[in-house]
Design a protein around this motif. Structure first.
Motif, PDB file in Angstrom:
ATOM      1  N   LEU A  59       0.841  -1.189   0.000  1.00 57.59           N
ATOM      2  CA  LEU A  59       0.000   0.000   0.000  1.00 57.59           C
ATOM      3  C   LEU A  59       0.876   1.239   0.000  1.00 57.59           C
ATOM      4  N   SER A  60       0.245   2.384  -0.232  1.00 58.61           N
ATOM      5  CA  SER A  60       0.983   3.642  -0.165  1.00 58.61           C
ATOM      6  C   SER A  60       1.443   3.872   1.273  1.00 58.61           C
ATOM      7  N   ALA A  61       2.779   3.975   1.450  1.00 59.80           N
ATOM      8  CA  ALA A  61       3.302   4.125   2.810  1.00 59.80           C
ATOM      9  C   ALA A  61       2.869   5.456   3.414  1.00 59.80           C
ATOM     10  N   ALA A  62       2.994   6.524   2.620  1.00 61.02           N
ATOM     11  CA  ALA A  62       2.626   7.842   3.135  1.00 61.02           C
ATOM     12  C   ALA A  62       1.153   7.853   3.558  1.00 61.02           C
ATOM     13  N   GLY A  63       0.313   7.268   2.714  1.00 60.86           N
ATOM     14  CA  GLY A  63      -1.109   7.227   3.027  1.00 60.86           C
ATOM     15  C   GLY A  63      -1.386   6.451   4.302  1.00 60.86           C
ATOM     16  N   THR A  64      -0.716   5.305   4.450  1.00 57.73           N
ATOM     17  CA  THR A  64      -0.965   4.491   5.642  1.00 57.73           C
ATOM     18  C   THR A  64      -0.503   5.218   6.901  1.00 57.73           C
ATOM     19  N   ILE A  65       0.660   5.869   6.806  1.00 60.49           N
ATOM     20  CA  ILE A  65       1.170   6.597   7.976  1.00 60.49           C
ATOM     21  C   ILE A  65       0.172   7.677   8.395  1.00 60.49           C
ATOM     22  N   ALA A  66      -0.302   8.425   7.411  1.00 60.87           N
ATOM     23  CA  ALA A  66      -1.242   9.504   7.721  1.00 60.87           C
ATOM     24  C   ALA A  66      -2.549   8.945   8.291  1.00 60.87           C
ATOM     25  N   THR A  67      -3.013   7.835   7.710  1.00 59.84           N
ATOM     26  CA  THR A  67      -4.244   7.221   8.214  1.00 59.84           C
ATOM     27  C   THR A  67      -4.074   6.800   9.667  1.00 59.84           C
ATOM     28  N   LEU A  68      -2.906   6.195   9.950  1.00 59.06           N
ATOM     29  CA  LEU A  68      -2.663   5.760  11.332  1.00 59.06           C
ATOM     30  C   LEU A  68      -2.638   6.935  12.287  1.00 59.06           C
ATOM     31  N   SER A  69      -2.027   8.036  11.853  1.00 63.70           N
ATOM     32  CA  SER A  69      -1.986   9.198  12.749  1.00 63.70           C
ATOM     33  C   SER A  69      -3.407   9.673  13.030  1.00 63.70           C
ATOM     34  N   GLY A  70      -4.268   9.567  12.015  1.00 63.43           N
ATOM     35  CA  GLY A  70      -5.670   9.919  12.234  1.00 63.43           C
ATOM     36  C   GLY A  70      -6.347   8.975  13.213  1.00 63.43           C
ATOM     37  N   LEU A  71      -6.009   7.690  13.110  1.00 61.87           N
ATOM     38  CA  LEU A  71      -6.604   6.714  14.041  1.00 61.87           C
ATOM     39  C   LEU A  71      -6.140   6.991  15.469  1.00 61.87           C
ATOM     40  N   ILE A  72      -4.864   7.391  15.602  1.00 59.91           N
ATOM     41  CA  ILE A  72      -4.367   7.728  16.944  1.00 59.91           C
ATOM     42  C   ILE A  72      -5.171   8.888  17.518  1.00 59.91           C
ATOM     43  N   LEU A  73      -5.421   9.888  16.649  1.00 57.71           N
ATOM     44  CA  LEU A  73      -6.224  11.030  17.099  1.00 57.71           C
ATOM     45  C   LEU A  73      -7.629  10.568  17.499  1.00 57.71           C
ATOM     46  N   LEU A  74      -8.166   9.656  16.707  1.00 58.19           N
ATOM     47  CA  LEU A  74      -9.499   9.123  17.021  1.00 58.19           C
ATOM     48  C   LEU A  74      -9.499   8.489  18.411  1.00 58.19           C
ATOM     49  N   ALA A  75      -8.468   7.673  18.668  1.00 58.05           N
ATOM     50  CA  ALA A  75      -8.376   7.025  19.976  1.00 58.05           C
ATOM     51  C   ALA A  75      -8.300   8.067  21.080  1.00 58.05           C
ATOM     52  N   ALA A  76      -7.508   9.123  20.823  1.00 56.91           N
ATOM     53  CA  ALA A  76      -7.370  10.169  21.840  1.00 56.91           C
ATOM     54  C   ALA A  76      -8.700  10.884  22.057  1.00 56.91           C
ATOM     55  N   CYS A  77      -9.456  11.066  20.968  1.00 58.72           N
ATOM     56  CA  CYS A  77     -10.753  11.735  21.088  1.00 58.72           C
ATOM     57  C   CYS A  77     -11.718  10.898  21.925  1.00 58.72           C
ATOM     58  N   VAL A  78     -11.590   9.584  21.803  1.00 61.81           N
ATOM     59  CA  VAL A  78     -12.512   8.709  22.515  1.00 61.81           C
ATOM     60  C   VAL A  78     -12.088   8.543  23.964  1.00 61.81           C
ATOM     61  N   ALA A  79     -10.756   8.433  24.188  1.00 57.45           N
ATOM     62  CA  ALA A  79     -10.322   8.050  25.523  1.00 57.45           C
ATOM     63  C   ALA A  79      -9.276   8.971  26.137  1.00 57.45           C
ATOM     64  N   GLY A  80      -8.880  10.024  25.451  1.00 57.57           N
ATOM     65  CA  GLY A  80      -7.844  10.899  26.014  1.00 57.57           C
ATOM     66  C   GLY A  80      -8.295  11.487  27.340  1.00 57.57           C
ATOM     67  N   PRO A  81      -7.411  11.516  28.357  1.00 56.15           N
ATOM     68  CA  PRO A  81      -7.824  11.974  29.679  1.00 56.15           C
ATOM     69  C   PRO A  81      -8.235  13.449  29.704  1.00 56.15           C
ATOM     70  N   ARG A  82      -7.704  14.252  28.787  1.00 47.92           N
ATOM     71  CA  ARG A  82      -8.042  15.675  28.791  1.00 47.92           C
ATOM     72  C   ARG A  82      -8.806  16.059  27.528  1.00 47.92           C
ATOM     73  N   ARG A  83      -9.764  15.204  27.142  1.00 53.15           N
ATOM     74  CA  ARG A  83     -10.390  15.450  25.851  1.00 53.15           C
ATOM     75  C   ARG A  83     -11.498  16.493  25.922  1.00 53.15           C
ATOM     76  N   HIS A  84     -12.082  16.682  27.116  1.00 52.32           N
ATOM     77  CA  HIS A  84     -13.257  17.542  27.178  1.00 52.32           C
ATOM     78  C   HIS A  84     -12.887  19.008  27.087  1.00 52.32           C
ATOM     79  N   PRO A  85     -13.775  19.800  26.491  1.00 58.77           N
ATOM     80  CA  PRO A  85     -13.497  21.229  26.432  1.00 58.77           C
ATOM     81  C   PRO A  85     -13.467  21.805  27.844  1.00 58.77           C
ATOM     82  N   ALA A  86     -12.596  22.800  28.029  1.00 59.27           N
ATOM     83  CA  ALA A  86     -12.487  23.421  29.339  1.00 59.27           C
ATOM     84  C   ALA A  86     -13.815  24.066  29.699  1.00 59.27           C
ATOM     85  N   ALA A  87     -14.237  23.884  30.930  1.00 61.10           N
ATOM     86  CA  ALA A  87     -15.485  24.501  31.372  1.00 61.10           C
ATOM     87  C   ALA A  87     -15.320  26.016  31.356  1.00 61.10           C
ATOM     88  N   ALA A  88     -16.160  26.674  30.615  1.00 62.08           N
ATOM     89  CA  ALA A  88     -15.990  28.107  30.440  1.00 62.08           C
ATOM     90  C   ALA A  88     -16.490  28.879  31.654  1.00 62.08           C
TER      91      ALA A  88
END
Lengths: 303, 404
Positions: free
Chosen positions: A274-303
């Motif tokens: 597969l395209s290496a560049a494409g796969t790397i970028a896709t994986l970085s997106g998946l990492i972000l997805l994981a962080a969005c789902v489970a990152g400890p500081r994901r919630h917006p700061a209470a205003a």
């Protein structure tokens, strides 16, 4: 082993260096809410390279870098001009600028297609990480052999140099960068020169984008500017920790992505890669997805 | 060459070319209209995320259709796939910017790069498959109207027409949400749903534009015409209409230009046509243009110099500024040797009187004076009623000396 040295070592190292470099700068872009400047600049590298090719008539790398650098500066100037003179909102000014310049690049490229340039739009977007072959890399010994080292693809020293440059910039200007990212007005009041640092940051983004552009294509550059830093932002509240996380994510995405792209299909019995560049970028997106789902500081700061 | 262009411009270059031209114009109009609302909502670059997010859906649809019938090029399925993944991308942008601390810019950038990268991976999968029509897929990156089938052009034109109608129907709600979402809510408008409808229409425009301008450049059609229209009007509905017109014009110019010679890409030409319109508007617009601003500045400067020069004449002060001297001479208020003429004296007296009235007014009614626009140049008769001026004049201390 020699296969690995010859075909995979250089692309892997290049991918890791570019990933780390872009992610480092990305931390500040994400904090400043300027993520899309990386997007804009990596789009306009194309017209810069095409114009420099038309002017010099060859694909000399120095001229190309220069062309892309100039086009990045032109972009920033154009965005500012349109914003100030036309009183247009920043993101709209950005949209006007980079689409027009990219269109110009595509048009010029197609125009000169007949002359047989080894440059096309797809290449510019996807990059060609796999083509960085080290023919002399026949074994571990080659790592210590000067003649073999001289045969390294020239992209490797270039991205390494850019990486060092970026690290030096962040190290020297870290206080200014931090101040300007969080409170530009305060930064201006203590003479931290936020405007100048801003310009330097954008220039370095351009330099990193261009160096990466040739080796890995523009799409991975945008992903690496934004995804690891954004994911790291969801992990912690401290900037130093955030940078460390982003570097870790970048390395993870690069290594895992490269391996998956090269060997993944083989595990399932397909004889393809597969395209290496494409796969790397896709994986970085998946990492972000994981962080969005489970990152400890994901919630917006209470205003 | 000019002849071919003229033929294309007058729709005499064959049925297919004419059909493509009309379809592109409709597309440009739709993109301009929906783009205006998105611009007013300050979310211009969201179309960038939408357009890049179409690639994986496009590639997946190509793979599926290709596996079924051996050739992946079937426009309706490709567009449906593109729309699905674009919708998914939009949803991701929305969720990331609402539920996490990341800004919308980071959400847009992350979605566009990740989706596009995944699309690229899928394209390398396609390249390793034995499916016909692979070359057609790259046409979606930068657009290719040459060799478009009549059925495809009809589909695009029909969709564009549908979008236009939908926007016309929903324009009031869109406008309300763009300008004052809170007020819209009190009026019983479901703002969330209106926002969603806006983004869905944007998505449809982007998807049908894929074939014409390609997925990177369709963004331009949703941003440049609205920004251009903004230069010419302050009225939102006029701006929408103007953006539609400009978008259609850019499409018209671009498509016809690209039919002049073989191999000229359509997408870039359309975008550059739009940019040319933008550039001309930015320079020459009568309201917000650069030239108009420069002229207004010059006019203002002359008025200030004239006023100050007259005051100086009235007070017998020497004038050194060259521009002031020049303006006074040109008005016939000053002779070559620097002696004021009779009309000059009269005008100077008027200016001095005016200045004294203003000063007195500001002294007596400081609160009211603050409310009035006064740059030292507005004639007081334009601001106050004749009665008020009479009252002020009665209070003016008499000028002691009589100037000769």
């Amino acid at each position: 082993m020699s296969d690995f040295m010859m075909f995979s070592l250089v692309p892997l190292v290049v991918a890791v260096i570019i990933g780390m470099t872009c992610a480092l700068l990305g931390n500040f872009l994400v904090l400043r809410r300027q993520s899309l400047i990386g997007d804009a600049i990596s789009h306009v590298a194309l017209p810069g390279i095409v114009v420099s090719f038309i002017l010099t008539g060859m694909l000399a790398s120095t001229a190309m870098m220069l062309g892309a650098g100039v086009s990045a500066l032109v972009t920033v100037a154009m965005i500012e001009l349109i914003r100030r003179l036309g009183r247009v909102e920043t993101s709209a000014a950005m949209g006007v600028t980079f689409t027009s310049l990219f269109a110009l690049g595509v048009l010029l490229l197609e125009w000169h297609d007949a002359t047989g340039v080894h440059l096309d739009v797809e290449h510019a977007l996807y990059g060609n990480l796999e083509s960085l072959i080290w023919f002399e890399g026949t074994g571990l010994a080659a790592l210590f052999d000067p003649t073999a080292l001289a045969g390294l693809p020239r992209q490797l020293p270039r991205v390494a140099l850019v990486g060092v440059l970026v690290v030096a910039f962040v190290a020297v200007f870290r206080r200014h960068l931090v101040l300007g990212s969080f409170d530009p007005d305060f930064a201006a009041s203590v003479r931290a020169r936020p405007a100048l640092v801003d310009l330097l940051l954008v220039s370095l983004v351009a330099v990193a984008a261009i160096a990466a552009f040739e080796a890995v294509g523009s799409i991975i550059v945008i992903a690496m500017f934004i995804c690891p830093a954004a994911a790291a932002r969801l992990m912690t509240d401290r900037l130093a920790t955030q940078i460390a996380w982003s570097q870790g994510f970048a390395v993870l995405a690069s290594v895992l992505g490269y391996v998956l792209a090269g060997y993944g299909p083989g595990w399932f019995g397909f004889d393809a890669s597969l395209s290496a560049a494409g796969t790397i970028a896709t994986l970085s997106g998946l990492i972000l997805l994981a962080a969005c789902v489970a990152g400890p500081r994901r919630h917006p700061a209470a205003a | 060459m000019m002849e071919t262009w003229w033929l294309a411009l007058t729709f005499r270059l064959g049925y297919n070319t004419s059909l493509v031209t009309v379809g592109t114009m409709l597309l440009g109009a739709g993109a301009g209209m929906i783009g205006t609302f998105v611009l007013l909502r300050k979310r211009s670059l969201i179309s960038d995320a939408v357009s890049h997010a179409t690639l994986p859906g496009l590639a997946l649809a190509f793979i599926i259709v290709g596996l079924i019938q051996g050739d992946g090029r079937w426009l309706p399925a490709l567009l449906a796939g593109a729309a699905l993944s674009a919708a998914f991308g939009l949803w991701a942008v929305q969720v990331i910017s609402e539920r996490t601390r990341l800004g919308e810019d980071a959400a847009i950038g992350a979605v566009l790069s990740t989706f596009f990268a995944f699309g690229v991976v899928l394209i390398t999968v396609i390249q390793s498959m034995s499916v016909a029509g692979q070359a057609g897929l790259t046409g979606y990156l930068v657009g290719a109207t040459a060799g478009m089938l009549a059925a495809e052009a009809q589909l695009i034109a029909l969709c564009a027409l549908g979008v236009l109608l939908a926007i016309v129907v929903m324009r009031r709600d869109f406008l309300l949400v763009c300008f004052d979402a809170d007020f819209a809510r009190t009026q019983g408008v479901a703002t969330g749903r209106v926002d969603l409808a806006m983004l869905m229409l944007l998505m449809v425009v982007v998807v049908i534009g894929l074939k014409v301008t390609g997925l990177i450049l369709i963004v331009a059609l949703t941003i440049i015409p609205p920004v251009t229209a903004r230069f010419w009007t302050d009225r939102p509905m006029r701006m929408v209409a103007l953006a539609a017109l400009l978008g259609a014009l850019a499409g018209y110019l671009g498509v016809t230009l690209s039919s002049v010679t073989e191999g000229l890409p359509t997408g870039p030409l359309i975008v550059l046509a739009a940019f040319a319109l933008f550039f001309v508007s930015m320079l020459f617009s009568s309201q917000r243009g650069v030239l108009a601003a420069l002229l207004a500045y010059q006019r203002f400067r002359r008025r200030v110099h004239l006023r100050q020069g007259l005051l100086a004449l009235a007070r017998d002060e020497p004038i050194f500024d060259n521009l002031t001297l020049k303006i006074l001479r040109r008005q016939g208020y000053l002779r070559r040797d620097g002696v004021p003429t009779l009309p000059g004296r009269a005008a100077a007296r008027d200016a001095e009187h005016e200045e004294r009235l203003w000063a007195l007014y500001r002294e007596r009614e400081p609160e009211d004076a603050l409310q009035q626009e006064h740059s030292g140049l507005t004639p007081i008769a334009e601001v106050l009623s004749p009665d008020a001026i009479m009252a002020l004049e009665a209070e003016l201390p008499p000028t002691a000396e009589v100037r000769g």
